[in-house]
Motif scaffolding. Structure first.
Motif, PDB file in Angstrom:
ATOM      1  N   PRO A 393      -7.069  -7.618  26.644  1.00  0.00           N
ATOM      2  CA  PRO A 393      -7.109  -6.392  25.813  1.00  0.00           C
ATOM      3  C   PRO A 393      -8.371  -5.564  26.013  1.00  0.00           C
ATOM      4  O   PRO A 393      -8.359  -4.356  25.731  1.00  0.00           O
ATOM      5  CB  PRO A 393      -7.023  -6.943  24.384  1.00  0.00           C
ATOM      6  N   GLU A 394      -9.485  -6.165  26.460  1.00  0.00           N
ATOM      7  CA  GLU A 394     -10.704  -5.397  26.705  1.00  0.00           C
ATOM      8  C   GLU A 394     -10.506  -4.338  27.786  1.00  0.00           C
ATOM      9  O   GLU A 394     -11.248  -3.352  27.843  1.00  0.00           O
ATOM     10  CB  GLU A 394     -11.847  -6.335  27.108  1.00  0.00           C
ATOM     11  N   PHE A 395      -9.505  -4.532  28.627  1.00  0.00           N
ATOM     12  CA  PHE A 395      -9.222  -3.570  29.692  1.00  0.00           C
ATOM     13  C   PHE A 395      -8.088  -2.625  29.297  1.00  0.00           C
ATOM     14  O   PHE A 395      -7.626  -1.834  30.132  1.00  0.00           O
ATOM     15  CB  PHE A 395      -8.856  -4.305  30.983  1.00  0.00           C
ATOM     16  N   GLY A 396      -7.639  -2.741  28.073  1.00  0.00           N
ATOM     17  CA  GLY A 396      -6.551  -1.878  27.618  1.00  0.00           C
ATOM     18  C   GLY A 396      -5.205  -2.262  28.191  1.00  0.00           C
ATOM     19  O   GLY A 396      -4.292  -1.418  28.245  1.00  0.00           O
ATOM     20  N   LEU A 397      -5.046  -3.506  28.619  1.00  0.00           N
ATOM     21  CA  LEU A 397      -3.794  -3.980  29.204  1.00  0.00           C
ATOM     22  C   LEU A 397      -3.075  -4.907  28.235  1.00  0.00           C
ATOM     23  O   LEU A 397      -3.689  -5.528  27.359  1.00  0.00           O
ATOM     24  CB  LEU A 397      -4.068  -4.711  30.518  1.00  0.00           C
ATOM     25  N   ARG A 398      -1.784  -5.016  28.424  1.00  0.00           N
ATOM     26  CA  ARG A 398      -0.973  -5.918  27.608  1.00  0.00           C
ATOM     27  C   ARG A 398      -0.103  -6.776  28.527  1.00  0.00           C
ATOM     28  O   ARG A 398       0.370  -6.299  29.573  1.00  0.00           O
ATOM     29  CB  ARG A 398      -0.059  -5.135  26.663  1.00  0.00           C
ATOM     30  N   VAL A 399       0.117  -8.013  28.132  1.00  0.00           N
ATOM     31  CA  VAL A 399       1.062  -8.849  28.855  1.00  0.00           C
ATOM     32  C   VAL A 399       2.470  -8.499  28.419  1.00  0.00           C
ATOM     33  O   VAL A 399       2.695  -8.059  27.285  1.00  0.00           O
ATOM     34  CB  VAL A 399       0.788 -10.355  28.611  1.00  0.00           C
ATOM     35  N   PHE A 400       3.406  -8.638  29.353  1.00  0.00           N
ATOM     36  CA  PHE A 400       4.808  -8.363  29.030  1.00  0.00           C
ATOM     37  C   PHE A 400       5.413  -9.605  28.403  1.00  0.00           C
ATOM     38  O   PHE A 400       5.282 -10.716  28.906  1.00  0.00           O
ATOM     39  CB  PHE A 400       5.582  -7.991  30.295  1.00  0.00           C
ATOM     40  N   GLN A 401       6.096  -9.407  27.304  1.00  0.00           N
ATOM     41  CA  GLN A 401       6.737 -10.524  26.613  1.00  0.00           C
ATOM     42  C   GLN A 401       8.100 -10.058  26.149  1.00  0.00           C
ATOM     43  O   GLN A 401       8.217  -9.029  25.461  1.00  0.00           O
ATOM     44  CB  GLN A 401       5.895 -10.987  25.425  1.00  0.00           C
ATOM     45  N   GLU A 402       9.136 -10.758  26.551  1.00  0.00           N
ATOM     46  CA  GLU A 402      10.484 -10.346  26.181  1.00  0.00           C
ATOM     47  C   GLU A 402      10.635 -10.318  24.667  1.00  0.00           C
ATOM     48  O   GLU A 402      10.174 -11.227  23.964  1.00  0.00           O
ATOM     49  CB  GLU A 402      11.513 -11.295  26.801  1.00  0.00           C
ATOM     50  N   SER A 403      11.293  -9.281  24.204  1.00  0.00           N
ATOM     51  CA  SER A 403      11.433  -9.105  22.756  1.00  0.00           C
ATOM     52  C   SER A 403      12.414 -10.118  22.194  1.00  0.00           C
ATOM     53  O   SER A 403      13.305 -10.608  22.877  1.00  0.00           O
ATOM     54  CB  SER A 403      11.919  -7.691  22.452  1.00  0.00           C
ATOM     55  N   SER A 404      12.232 -10.429  20.933  1.00  0.00           N
ATOM     56  CA  SER A 404      13.133 -11.340  20.232  1.00  0.00           C
ATOM     57  C   SER A 404      13.431 -10.739  18.872  1.00  0.00           C
ATOM     58  O   SER A 404      12.900  -9.687  18.485  1.00  0.00           O
ATOM     59  CB  SER A 404      12.490 -12.722  20.080  1.00  0.00           C
ATOM     60  N   ASP A 405      14.303 -11.361  18.137  1.00  0.00           N
ATOM     61  CA  ASP A 405      14.648 -10.856  16.818  1.00  0.00           C
ATOM     62  C   ASP A 405      13.748 -11.406  15.729  1.00  0.00           C
ATOM     63  O   ASP A 405      14.031 -11.264  14.547  1.00  0.00           O
ATOM     64  CB  ASP A 405      16.108 -11.196  16.488  1.00  0.00           C
ATOM     65  N   ALA A 406      12.632 -12.048  16.140  1.00  0.00           N
ATOM     66  CA  ALA A 406      11.734 -12.619  15.127  1.00  0.00           C
ATOM     67  C   ALA A 406      11.125 -11.520  14.263  1.00  0.00           C
ATOM     68  O   ALA A 406      11.069 -11.625  13.031  1.00  0.00           O
ATOM     69  CB  ALA A 406      10.632 -13.432  15.805  1.00  0.00           C
ATOM     70  N   MET A 407      10.685 -10.405  14.906  1.00  0.00           N
ATOM     71  CA  MET A 407      10.084  -9.315  14.138  1.00  0.00           C
ATOM     72  C   MET A 407      11.121  -8.635  13.269  1.00  0.00           C
ATOM     73  O   MET A 407      10.865  -8.284  12.109  1.00  0.00           O
ATOM     74  CB  MET A 407       9.427  -8.315  15.084  1.00  0.00           C
ATOM     75  N   LEU A 408      12.349  -8.440  13.803  1.00  0.00           N
ATOM     76  CA  LEU A 408      13.403  -7.818  13.012  1.00  0.00           C
ATOM     77  C   LEU A 408      13.768  -8.660  11.805  1.00  0.00           C
ATOM     78  O   LEU A 408      13.983  -8.148  10.701  1.00  0.00           O
ATOM     79  CB  LEU A 408      14.639  -7.585  13.886  1.00  0.00           C
ATOM     80  N   MET A 409      13.825  -9.971  11.994  1.00  0.00           N
ATOM     81  CA  MET A 409      14.135 -10.862  10.883  1.00  0.00           C
ATOM     82  C   MET A 409      13.055 -10.788   9.820  1.00  0.00           C
ATOM     83  O   MET A 409      13.323 -10.821   8.610  1.00  0.00           O
ATOM     84  CB  MET A 409      14.275 -12.296  11.396  1.00  0.00           C
TER      85      MET A 409
END
Length: 420
Positions: A393-409
């Motif tokens: 994150p110090e470089f302003g980058l993010r890792v790709f992570q497949e979305s799941s329904d955990a946040m929606l739940m």
């Protein structure tokens, strides 16, 4: 002494003359007792004396087990020889019975010699395995072939003795059965050829880590025999692989990795392509605090400044200028971080590269070598990627992570939660 013994036997024969078959029975029992006594004296006196002699000259730390097993087997010849010779002096025994018993005694002698030779080969193999180069050139398979030959010859000799024919005639008669024996011993012949190839080119040695998924083998080789190679897997189970499989099928031997002293790390960070951008002045100022990037940022800014100065005369628009990106700077940081890591082999290949984008993100692959010891390798690899994931994150980058329904739940649970 012999004359006294003969007179004593004559007196015993005259004494038992009124009783039919009594004298032959007494002589036969005496013969059996003599055979037992000879066997007892040989094993309990000769073997004890040999054990003391071996321990005296080689030291008690060296086991005399194999040598004494050879002598113990040879000691069994004594009673059979006594019986074979003594049957000739037992009176009133049918000649056919005497001949048959002598044949059995001779057969026992041949079998005993074959077993003694087998133990002698085991003793030689145990002595050979104490050599430093025994792991590279195992001879156990060849000795097992020698055992097979010895027992086959012993079996043929026993058959010839019991049948009352010469051994040469039995061997000659087997010529017509060669094809049958080839069919019976085809696995042994193939295993012998494979053992010769394995021993000759050294493709597998005791102690090697091999991986053979077709045989569910992934571990260290602990034994190489004529028909099988034994592998102790890392889960402590044991897998036996037919020796010929190591010649006819593919497998992976990790010996080269172990001998090189470096085990490869080849693993990617999958980055979100939407987080890739040019670095602005605040970003450059923040990244300039990283000591690993001092020389990189200085040389890169100088290079870009000269390039943009030459380009500005013709195309002064900012869009035409070359600028640093957070991804390129992060790639340079990773390389310098690996160059300074104490557990990364600096004398082997080390690079950080981008691979073709995938639906899972943009792979940024780390390719380097760590120590071969398993625990050290895993710890080094985990430390490297722990650090890279944390500093990403110090470089302003993010890792790709497949979305799941955990946040929606989680959002749905908040919506339906009762309010006070």
């Amino acid at each position: 002494m012999a004359v006294i013994g003969i007179r004593w036997l004559d007196q015993l024969e005259n004494l038992l003359a009124p009783y039919p078959m009594a004298y032959p029975a007494v002589v036969l029992v005496a013969l059996l007792l003599l055979a037992w006594l000879a066997n007892f004296l040989t094993k309990h006196i000769l073997l004890r004396g040999l054990r003391k002699v071996i321990e005296r000259f080689s030291g008690p730390q060296h086991s005399a087990h194999h040598s004494l097993r050879v002598v113990a087997r040879l000691a069994n010849i004594v009673p059979s020889v006594v019986i074979a010779v003594g049957l000739a002096i037992v009176p009133e025994l049918p000649p056919g019975l005497v001949k048959g018993l002598q044949a059995l005694a001779h057969s026992w002698t041949v079998l005993t010699i074959a077993l003694a030779v087998s133990h002698a080969l085991d003793a030689f193999n145990a002595f050979y395995e104490r050599r430093a180069d025994a792991r590279n050139k195992p001879i156990k398979g060849f000795l097992q072939v020698a055992k097979i030959v010895v027992f086959v010859l012993a079996g043929l000799s026993i058959v010839a003795t019991l049948a009352g024919v010469k051994l040469l005639h039995v061997i000659t008669g087997l010529g017509a059965a060669t094809a049958v024996f080839m069919l019976i011993f085809q696995d042994t012949i193939l295993s012998l050829v494979a053992s010769v190839q394995i021993s000759g080119d050294g493709r597998v040695r005791i102690g090697d880590w091999i991986e053979m998924p077709s045989q569910n083998a992934d571990g260290d080789v602990i034994d190489i025999a004529l028909h099988t190679v034994t592998v102790q897997n890392f889960d402590k189970t044991v897998t036996t692989i037919p020796t010929k499989k190591l010649v006819t099928e593919s497998f992976k031997n990790w010996r080269g990795m172990q001998e090189s002293g470096g085990r490869r790390i080849k693993r990617s960070l999958y980055l979100d392509q939407h987080s890739v951008r040019f670095l602005d002045a605040p970003g450059l100022e923040r990244l300039g605090q990283f000591h690993l990037l001092d020389d990189y940022l200085a040389s890169k800014q100088q290079e870009l400044g000269q390039w943009n100065a030459q380009l500005a005369a013709q195309h002064p628009e900012p869009v035409n200028a070359r600028r640093l990106t957070n991804l390129g700077t992060f790639r340079a940081y990773i390389e310098r971080y690996l160059r300074s890591h104490p557990d990364i082999r600096q004398d082997m290949t080390l690079l950080v590269r981008q691979l073709a984008p995938t639906p899972q993100g943009l792979p940024l692959e780390i390719y380097c070598f760590a120590p071969t010891e398993w625990a050290t390798y895993e710890r080094t690899q985990s430390d490297v990627f722990d650090h890279l994931l944390a500093i990403l994150p110090e470089f302003g980058l993010r890792v790709f992570q497949e979305s799941s329904d955990a946040m929606l739940m989680s959002v749905r649970e908040q919506r339906i939660a009762p309010r006070d």
